[in-house]
Every structure is written in C-alpha cells, then in structure tokens.
Design a protein around this motif. Structure first.
Motif, PDB file in Angstrom:
ATOM      1  N   ASN B  60       0.836  -1.174  -0.146  1.00 58.87           N
ATOM      2  CA  ASN B  60      -0.043  -0.140  -0.019  1.00 58.87           C
ATOM      3  C   ASN B  60       0.815   1.292   0.194  1.00 58.87           C
ATOM      4  N   CYS B  61       1.863   1.133   1.007  1.00 60.88           N
ATOM      5  CA  CYS B  61       2.454   2.587   1.302  1.00 60.88           C
ATOM      6  C   CYS B  61       4.011   2.715   0.759  1.00 60.88           C
ATOM      7  N   ALA B  84       0.711  11.412   4.687  1.00 58.35           N
ATOM      8  CA  ALA B  84       2.049  12.263   4.611  1.00 58.35           C
ATOM      9  C   ALA B  84       2.921  11.585   3.440  1.00 58.35           C
ATOM     10  N   VAL B  85       3.414  12.390   2.565  1.00 65.54           N
ATOM     11  CA  VAL B  85       4.169  11.684   1.480  1.00 65.54           C
ATOM     12  C   VAL B  85       5.527  12.257   1.731  1.00 65.54           C
ATOM     13  N   VAL B  86       6.504  10.920   1.723  1.00 64.04           N
ATOM     14  CA  VAL B  86       7.833  11.216   2.265  1.00 64.04           C
ATOM     15  C   VAL B  86       8.578  10.645   1.135  1.00 64.04           C
ATOM     16  N   ARG B 104      -1.532   8.284   7.886  1.00 61.54           N
ATOM     17  CA  ARG B 104      -0.754   7.261   7.390  1.00 61.54           C
ATOM     18  C   ARG B 104       0.215   7.778   6.376  1.00 61.54           C
ATOM     19  N   TYR B 105       1.061   7.199   5.619  1.00 59.59           N
ATOM     20  CA  TYR B 105       2.252   7.541   4.945  1.00 59.59           C
ATOM     21  C   TYR B 105       2.098   6.930   3.596  1.00 59.59           C
ATOM     22  N   HIS B 106       2.976   7.763   2.632  1.00 56.89           N
ATOM     23  CA  HIS B 106       3.073   7.134   1.371  1.00 56.89           C
ATOM     24  C   HIS B 106       4.669   7.440   1.113  1.00 56.89           C
ATOM     25  N   VAL B 107       5.176   6.469   0.678  1.00 56.47           N
ATOM     26  CA  VAL B 107       6.868   6.541   0.471  1.00 56.47           C
ATOM     27  C   VAL B 107       6.813   6.442  -0.999  1.00 56.47           C
ATOM     28  N   ILE B 125       3.958   7.800  -7.630  1.00 53.80           N
ATOM     29  CA  ILE B 125       3.017   8.896  -7.737  1.00 53.80           C
ATOM     30  C   ILE B 125       1.632   8.318  -8.267  1.00 53.80           C
ATOM     31  N   PRO B 126       1.622   7.608  -9.264  1.00 55.37           N
ATOM     32  CA  PRO B 126       0.242   6.963  -9.496  1.00 55.37           C
ATOM     33  C   PRO B 126      -0.434   6.199  -8.352  1.00 55.37           C
ATOM     34  N   LYS B 127       0.477   5.474  -7.624  1.00 55.38           N
ATOM     35  CA  LYS B 127      -0.123   4.761  -6.406  1.00 55.38           C
ATOM     36  C   LYS B 127      -0.759   5.784  -5.524  1.00 55.38           C
ATOM     37  N   LEU B 128      -0.039   6.782  -5.285  1.00 56.90           N
ATOM     38  CA  LEU B 128      -0.733   7.773  -4.599  1.00 56.90           C
ATOM     39  C   LEU B 128      -2.223   8.327  -4.980  1.00 56.90           C
ATOM     40  N   ILE B 129      -2.042   8.562  -6.213  1.00 55.12           N
ATOM     41  CA  ILE B 129      -3.249   9.073  -6.693  1.00 55.12           C
ATOM     42  C   ILE B 129      -4.656   8.075  -6.390  1.00 55.12           C
ATOM     43  N   ASP B 130      -4.206   6.911  -6.853  1.00 51.12           N
ATOM     44  CA  ASP B 130      -4.998   5.744  -6.588  1.00 51.12           C
ATOM     45  C   ASP B 130      -5.407   5.459  -5.237  1.00 51.12           C
ATOM     46  N   ARG B 131      -4.686   5.647  -4.042  1.00 52.33           N
ATOM     47  CA  ARG B 131      -4.847   5.674  -2.767  1.00 52.33           C
ATOM     48  C   ARG B 131      -5.892   6.982  -2.217  1.00 52.33           C
ATOM     49  N   ILE B 132      -5.679   8.198  -2.872  1.00 53.58           N
ATOM     50  CA  ILE B 132      -6.619   9.053  -2.463  1.00 53.58           C
ATOM     51  C   ILE B 132      -7.771   8.939  -2.847  1.00 53.58           C
TER      52      ILE B 132
END
Lengths: 242, 197
Positions: B60-61, B84-86, B104-107, B125-132
């Motif tokens: 996930n992250c 939080a995006v790190v 939660r985080y996103h690495v 970044i695509p995975k981050l957009i999916d998670r949002i």
C-alpha cells in the motif's frame, strides 16, 4: 598540483561514496567543470550545494586530466527564492538541466555564463522571467553555434512579413516565400525577433521554435538523449501563469 | 591478510560494506560479536535470517515490513484522512520517531530529478493518486526535503491533486537554532513563512 579559483553556478550534484559528492559547476573561465567535494553530504555543506547556487570554488588536481576536488564557499543561494515559487523552481531546473546536458566540458563560455547569472538573478520575478528565459535560450543557441538569423528572409532577402523560421537553416522565411512549404516551417512570433507582444502565449510559441533547435541540433548531436523533462515542466508552468 | 578462517574473512568483508564501516571497524565489530556470542551474535544471526526471508515493501504505502500490508496501513485508528508523502523509508521513520503525526504515509521512493532523468513514472505517484481515490483522503501533507528536487516533486504532486487539500511542511529556523548560524536561504524561507503572534 594544478589549481584554480573562480566564481561558478552549481549545475548538479550526485553522491560519491558515503560522505562525498561529485558536483558540476559552470564558471566563466572554465565552463562546465566537475569535481569531488569531500564531505559534501554533511549538514554543513549539503544545504550550500543546491542547483543554481552561486559559489566561490577552488579546484585542484595533480594532473589536468584528473577529476580533481573542489572546495566551495557560498556566495548566493537561490534555493529559498525558487522553492516558494512554482515558476522559479521549474525555471531553475530547466536552466541547470539544459546547461548540464549541452555544454561541452571544460570549455569557457563567458558570455553565456554572464547571461545565465543575470537570468538566475531574476528568479522569482514571474512577470519578466519567461521573456528573460526566451532570450537566454536564444543566447544558448547562439553560443553553441546554432544561432537563429531572423533579420531577413532566407529566400528573398526581404524583411517584411517574416512569420516562419526554416527548421533546416534557422533563418527567417517570409509568408510569401514559404508558399506550399508553410506547414513544414516553424513559427516566428514577433517576440522571438525582439518586438511585438510579449504575452506568455507568444513566448510559449517562441519557445516551441527554440526548443526545436535545442532538441534537433544541440541535443541530437550528443546521441539519442531526450530533451530534459524539466524544460517541458517549465513550459507547463509558464502556461499556468495567466 | 587473513583473520582466521575464510568464513570470518567473508563476514568482515561483508560488514565492511555497511554504511559507516570500513575494513578496520568491521574487524572490530566482528571481534565484538564473537566475544558476545550468545548475547549478540546468535540472536543477531537469527533475526537477520528471519528478516531476510520476510522483509518486503508494503503493497500500500511502500514502507518496509515483514507482511504484505504494514502495521501503519492496517491500523484502523490511523485512518484519519491525512496522508504524509515522504521521500523514503528513513523519512517515514523520522516522522514516526516524533510521534506527532497520527495519519498514514506514502513513500515515493525518491524525488523527481531533472539531471538524473527520474520522472513521475519512476516514483510511486500513480499509486498515491489511487490511494487518494480509495481511502477517503482529505489532506495530503507533502513532507519532502527542503531541496530543489524535493520541492519540484512537491509542486508536481500538488498539480496532480486538484480538489484535495495539499499542504507542505514549514521551512525555517530549526528548534534550538540561532539566526547568527543560519544560511541566507534558510533565513529567507523563514521570513517568507513568518506567522502572526
């Protein structure tokens, strides 16, 4: 031991070993030049080594052909100005990545250095920066030997209705002379010739033309490398400033 | 130079590859391990074997963990709507040490870099957009470095997330810092981010 000292703009850093970095700087007297900075990842030095920073550098090596090492002192940091401004950040990245890609190593280009420092000094002034950047790209092409000649039509010698640039010669072409070849010509917005409307839309059209020559003349000569993505992001940032 | 047996030589050579260690300090570390055989060496070997067999990236992250989904992502009480995006796992651990952030985080796995040709497709970044879209995220906190590459990445991500509240960490005077010792860039950033008292 060979040594020199100069002012320079930092173009890039990359890690070297555990504590050191290899930096590339652009100086008036030595052009694009690489060297190791010992302890470059330390808390004290790393903040200084941000792209675009103006540094006082001292380079030394046992032989001229060696990579050599730099000691650096900050003169002016541009990171803080750039980081708060989307356009400035995109501009700084585009300038540094283009210079790092197209400049030959260890070849002085003093006029281009002066133009680059002047451009970087304008970072953060979003009303004038796009036009200044356009002029800088023209100067880059000129300095690298691919300058555009927009003074008269390449075919007929006239200087009226110059609305195209020949992608082959980089010279202006008039509407009449272009004829059936018009669709193969590049746009010549007036702003590219230093007159007329300097709106961001016109500047973007002009950057399309300079971009063609950077990509097909400057970069193509370096092998199959793509245009730096940072330039596309800069064009996107300019398009957003309305 | 030999240090006893081939296995010991191999162990020293491998230890010397660790960050902060060289051949000399690796030899000292190995001697220490041998002296503390039951207390350190054997438990360390056991844990390393287990971690080596199970360690992976959270699907996930991107955090490192020993299960498919890390503890942070699977904890219901951390579903606060904040993410939080790190840049990398070390940054996630730093944030967790502070025990302030409860979301939660996103690495990302790095930052955009014009010079190293690292583009958005090389990052998560695509995975981050999916998670949002799927995790009811209300705020994205960009906890990226105060570097040119870090902030370029932050602006890029902010552009990709229209309609979502996107914030970033403040930049300025560190806790315990004195102005006299700060570089001009930090002072500029601090002044730009000044707040009313």
């Amino acid at each position: 031991m060979i040594e020199w000292r100069s002012e320079a703009a930092l173009l890039s850093t990359r890690p070297f070993g555990e504590n050191s970095v290899i930096i590339e700087v652009f100086s008036a007297s030595h052009g694009r030049h690489a060297g190791v900075v010992r302890g470059g990842t330390s808390r004290k030095v790393a903040p200084i080594l941000q792209p675009g920073a103006q540094l006082s550098v001292a380079w030394k090596a046992r032989l001229d052909s060696h990579l050599g090492s730099f000691t650096v002192e900050p003169i002016r940091s541009r990171a803080a100005v750039a980081m708060g401004d989307r356009l400035a950040l995109a501009g700084l990245n585009a300038v540094c990545s283009l210079l790092a890609m197209v400049l030959p190593e260890r070849e002085a280009h003093a006029p281009l250095y002066d133009r680059t420092i002047a451009l970087l000094d304008l970072l953060g002034q979003s009303d004038v920066w796009p036009l200044a950047y356009l002029r800088w790209e023209q100067a880059l092409l000129e300095e690298m030997g691919f300058g555009l000649d927009l003074s008269a039509c390449a075919v007929r010698g006239v200087n009226e209705e110059l609305i195209y640039v020949s992608p082959k010669s980089g010279r202006a072409v008039s509407r009449e002379a272009a004829g059936e070849w018009a669709d193969r010509m590049l746009a010549l917005p007036e702003v590219l010739a230093g007159k007329g409307d300097a709106s961001n839309d016109e500047i973007l059209r002009a950057l399309g033309t300079t971009g063609y020559f950077i990509e097909h003349r400057l970069i193509k000569g370096l092998g199959d490398r793509p245009m730096p993505g940072a330039r596309a992001r800069l064009l996107d940032a300019i398009a957003r400033v309305k | 130079m030999t240090n006893g047996t081939e296995d010991l030589d191999n162990l020293i050579a491998l230890m010397a590859k660790l960050p902060g260690l060289g051949p000399r300090s690796a030899r000292r570390a190995v001697l220490h391990l041998i002296k503390k055989r039951s207390l350190v060496l054997l438990p360390l070997a056991d844990v390393m074997q287990r971690v080596g067999a199970t360690v992976r990236e959270c699907l996930n992250c991107g955090n490192v963990c020993t299960t498919d989904i890390c503890d942070i992502c699977s904890a219901d009480k951390r579903a606060t709507g904040q993410i939080a995006v790190v840049e990398d796992v070390a940054d996630l651990w730093a944030m967790e040490r502070a025990q302030v952030f409860k979301g939660r985080y996103h690495v990302l796995g790095g930052t955009l870099s014009a010079l190293d040709a690292i583009g958005p497709d090389e990052l998560r970044i695509p995975k981050l957009i999916d998670r949002i879209k799927t995790e009811n995220i209300t705020e994205v906190i960009l906890a990226l470095g105060a570097t040119i590459d870090g902030q370029t990445t932050a602006h890029y991500i902010a552009d990709q997330l229209p309609g979502i509240t996107v914030t970033s960490l403040a930049q300025g005077v560190p806790v315990g810092g004195e102005l006299d010792y700060l570089d001009d860039g930090t002072i500029t950033a601090a002044l730009n981010a000044r707040k009313a008292l």
